[in-house]
Design a protein around this motif. Structure first.
Motif, mmCIF file in Angstrom:
data_model
loop_
_atom_site.group_PDB
_atom_site.id
_atom_site.type_symbol
_atom_site.label_atom_id
_atom_site.label_comp_id
_atom_site.label_asym_id
_atom_site.label_seq_id
_atom_site.Cartn_x
_atom_site.Cartn_y
_atom_site.Cartn_z
ATOM 1 N N VAL A 1 0.864 -1.184 0.000
ATOM 2 C CA VAL A 1 0.000 0.000 0.000
ATOM 3 C C VAL A 1 0.901 1.234 0.000
ATOM 4 O O VAL A 1 1.794 1.367 0.832
ATOM 5 C CB VAL A 1 -0.935 -0.001 1.227
ATOM 6 N N ALA A 2 0.677 2.116 -0.953
ATOM 7 C CA ALA A 2 1.581 3.250 -1.163
ATOM 8 C C ALA A 2 1.725 4.118 0.086
ATOM 9 O O ALA A 2 2.836 4.519 0.456
ATOM 10 C CB ALA A 2 1.084 4.098 -2.339
ATOM 11 N N THR A 3 0.631 4.419 0.746
ATOM 12 C CA THR A 3 0.651 5.227 1.964
ATOM 13 C C THR A 3 -0.146 4.480 3.033
ATOM 14 O O THR A 3 -1.368 4.597 3.100
ATOM 15 C CB THR A 3 0.025 6.619 1.718
ATOM 16 N N PRO A 4 0.546 3.677 3.855
ATOM 17 C CA PRO A 4 -0.169 2.864 4.842
ATOM 18 C C PRO A 4 -1.030 3.678 5.808
ATOM 19 O O PRO A 4 -2.094 3.237 6.213
ATOM 20 C CB PRO A 4 0.961 2.138 5.578
ATOM 21 N N VAL A 5 -0.538 4.862 6.178
ATOM 22 C CA VAL A 5 -1.254 5.707 7.130
ATOM 23 C C VAL A 5 -1.296 7.129 6.600
ATOM 24 O O VAL A 5 -0.311 7.623 6.030
ATOM 25 C CB VAL A 5 -0.578 5.688 8.517
ATOM 26 N N TYR A 6 -2.431 7.770 6.798
ATOM 27 C CA TYR A 6 -2.573 9.141 6.318
ATOM 28 C C TYR A 6 -3.302 9.982 7.351
ATOM 29 O O TYR A 6 -4.346 9.590 7.869
ATOM 30 C CB TYR A 6 -3.355 9.161 4.994
ATOM 31 N N THR B 1 7.572 8.111 10.598
ATOM 32 C CA THR B 1 8.845 7.451 10.356
ATOM 33 C C THR B 1 8.691 6.009 9.889
ATOM 34 O O THR B 1 9.458 5.513 9.069
ATOM 35 C CB THR B 1 9.712 7.458 11.630
ATOM 36 N N ASP B 2 7.664 5.313 10.394
ATOM 37 C CA ASP B 2 7.514 3.890 10.105
ATOM 38 C C ASP B 2 6.444 3.584 9.065
ATOM 39 O O ASP B 2 6.571 2.607 8.314
ATOM 40 C CB ASP B 2 7.162 3.120 11.385
ATOM 41 N N PHE B 3 5.394 4.425 9.013
ATOM 42 C CA PHE B 3 4.236 4.048 8.220
ATOM 43 C C PHE B 3 3.865 5.037 7.117
ATOM 44 O O PHE B 3 2.774 4.976 6.559
ATOM 45 C CB PHE B 3 3.031 3.821 9.144
ATOM 46 N N GLY B 4 4.795 5.907 6.787
ATOM 47 C CA GLY B 4 4.667 6.708 5.569
ATOM 48 C C GLY B 4 3.659 7.819 5.552
ATOM 49 O O GLY B 4 3.284 8.297 4.470
ATOM 50 N N ALA B 5 3.172 8.282 6.713
ATOM 51 C CA ALA B 5 2.223 9.393 6.703
ATOM 52 C C ALA B 5 2.884 10.626 6.105
ATOM 53 O O ALA B 5 3.990 11.002 6.509
ATOM 54 C CB ALA B 5 1.750 9.684 8.120
ATOM 55 N N PRO B 6 2.266 11.266 5.120
ATOM 56 C CA PRO B 6 2.860 12.458 4.501
ATOM 57 C C PRO B 6 3.032 13.588 5.511
ATOM 58 O O PRO B 6 2.206 13.770 6.414
ATOM 59 C CB PRO B 6 1.844 12.849 3.425
ATOM 60 N N LYS B 7 4.096 14.356 5.338
ATOM 61 C CA LYS B 7 4.342 15.504 6.205
ATOM 62 C C LYS B 7 3.397 16.649 5.852
ATOM 63 O O LYS B 7 2.804 16.667 4.772
ATOM 64 C CB LYS B 7 5.794 15.974 6.040
ATOM 65 N N PRO B 8 3.273 17.614 6.744
ATOM 66 C CA PRO B 8 2.486 18.804 6.406
ATOM 67 C C PRO B 8 3.076 19.486 5.168
ATOM 68 O O PRO B 8 4.289 19.490 4.971
ATOM 69 C CB PRO B 8 2.643 19.700 7.635
#
Length: 410
Positions: free
Chosen positions: A174-179, A227-234
């Protein structure tokens, strides 16, 4: 007779003119939010001939500053909606009318959850400057098929289950596991993790507690999202969370219940998407952040206008008015979630399982603190949190800096 008739006209004209009143309301949000408020205004006009309700939209970005500027100039709205803690802050600056004295507080308090009402009344305050207008509830969103393909058989309920699920989504490609959509990397996004892991910003007596061991553990967990699950930064976040969850590009998303509005406006036949409570620590309750808007009366308006404003605010807790607001909201992708919890059942756009999650989450949800200085401390807290999330400082040092800023404003 002619003289008497003329005198009657002269005497009656001012009386008729005085009976006509205009109530000006500033609605924080966008044009859709103003349209929803106009529906309430129309219902009030129908019930009160001679009254006109004028609604103007103001933005979240500068709305609070505009309210303070209006108070200083003694010119602007009669009523406004704004952030839940605006009432405490602006009221303590002498800008607002006391809704307890106007009878609004006693009318509203029994109708809304205690913790939501409390969030709008300053600690130890004898005055009430705002009551809840609407609610925005943090929730966890996901597509059932995406989770199933990654080997996740149930929505994660605990923090450990969430970490395991996010890791599986990452392994599954999954490209972005967490958002994070609402509150991305700021104090608001951190809030639900903090409270669901047993921490808090302040204690019941408004002593600062953000920097205790529970706070540090929650902030350490919050960093894993990035850091671990790819949530995009602000700054790189987008407004297509719904599409990306639907298409399997995002795994688990955190945002407000307003996301459900657009799902059921645009994807009425989409059945795989759903929502769940935010994860909690073992033995702790799932405590989601609950935002939304309070509603207040400006202090500079006349006593007569304040009484009219109080009557208008009280009308917002009538189920028929709420239904009218949601008819307009559904057409404008702006579902109105009333602070009267049972009114959630009037939202025809939401399926039963989503409504059940909303009502369950509302039972333990917490609003922003009612402590003096919180509104002015939010930017400092966000800055400290981000220095840990994306910088080199430690979680403890970041929260110590946040605590220092919060204590300076008590």
């Amino acid at each position: 007779i002619a003289i008497t008739m003329i005198a009657g006209v002269v005497m009656n004209t001012p009386a008729n003119a005085a009976a006509k009143q205009t109530l000006t309301v500033w609605a924080t949000g966008g044009d859709a939010d103003a349209a929803v408020m106009k529906a309430a205004g129309k219902a009030f006009e129908d019930a009160n001939p001679g009254v006109t309700v004028k609604v103007e939209a103001i933005s979240w970005g500068d709305g609070y500053a505009k309210v303070l500027a209006a108070a200083a100039a003694k010119k602007g709205p009669d009523v406004f909606t704004g952030g839940l803690s605006w009432g405490i802050s602006a009221g303590n600056k002498g800008a607002l009318a006391d809704l307890r004295a106007l009878g609004v507080a006693n009318y509203v308090q029994p109708k809304v959850p205690a913790q939501i009402y409390k969030a709008l009344v300053g600690y130890k305050s004898t005055k009430v400057y705002a009551v809840p207008f609407d609610l925005t509830l943090m929730m966890m969103f996901y597509d059932k098929t995406t989770l199933s393909k990654a080997g996740i058989t149930a929505a994660p309920a605990t923090v450990d289950e969430f970490n395991a699920a996010a890791a599986k989504l990452k392994t599954a490609g999954v490209a972005t596991p967490v958002y994070n959509e609402w509150g991305n990397a700021d104090w608001l996004g951190f809030f639900s993790w903090l409270y669901s892991m047993g921490g808090s910003l302040y204690d019941a007596k408004c002593n600062v507690t953000i920097n205790n061991a529970k706070g540090a553990a929650a902030l350490t967990q919050y960093k894993k999202l990035y850091t671990d699950f790819g949530a995009p930064k602000p700054g790189v976040a987008d407004w297509s969370m719904n599409d990306n969850i639907k298409n399997g590009k995002y795994g688990i998303g955190f945002s407000g219940n307003f996301q459900a509005s657009s799902y059921y406006t645009y994807y009425k036949d989409y059945k795989n998407w759903t929502a769940g409570p935010v994860p909690s620590a073992p033995g702790k309750k799932s405590v989601a952040f609950i935002g939304g808007r309070g509603i207040s009366v400006m202090g500079y308006v006349s006593a007569t206008k304040q009484r009219l404003a109080a009557k208008f605010i009280s009308s917002l807790y009538d189920v028929d008015v709420v239904k009218a607001m949601n008819v307009v909201g559904a057409a404008n992708n702006a579902i109105f979630l009333s602070p009267v919890v049972e009114f959630a059942d009037t939202i025809a756009s939401y399926p039963a399982d989503v409504l059940a999650t909303i009502k369950t989450q509302l039972k333990d949800a917490q609003g922003p603190p009612n402590c003096i200085g919180w509104e002015d401390s939010q930017n400092d807290v966000t800055s400290a949190v981000q220095k840990y999330l994306f910088g080199s400082t430690s979680a403890q040092d970041a929260l110590d800096a946040a605590a220092k800023a919060m204590k300076s404003r008590l």
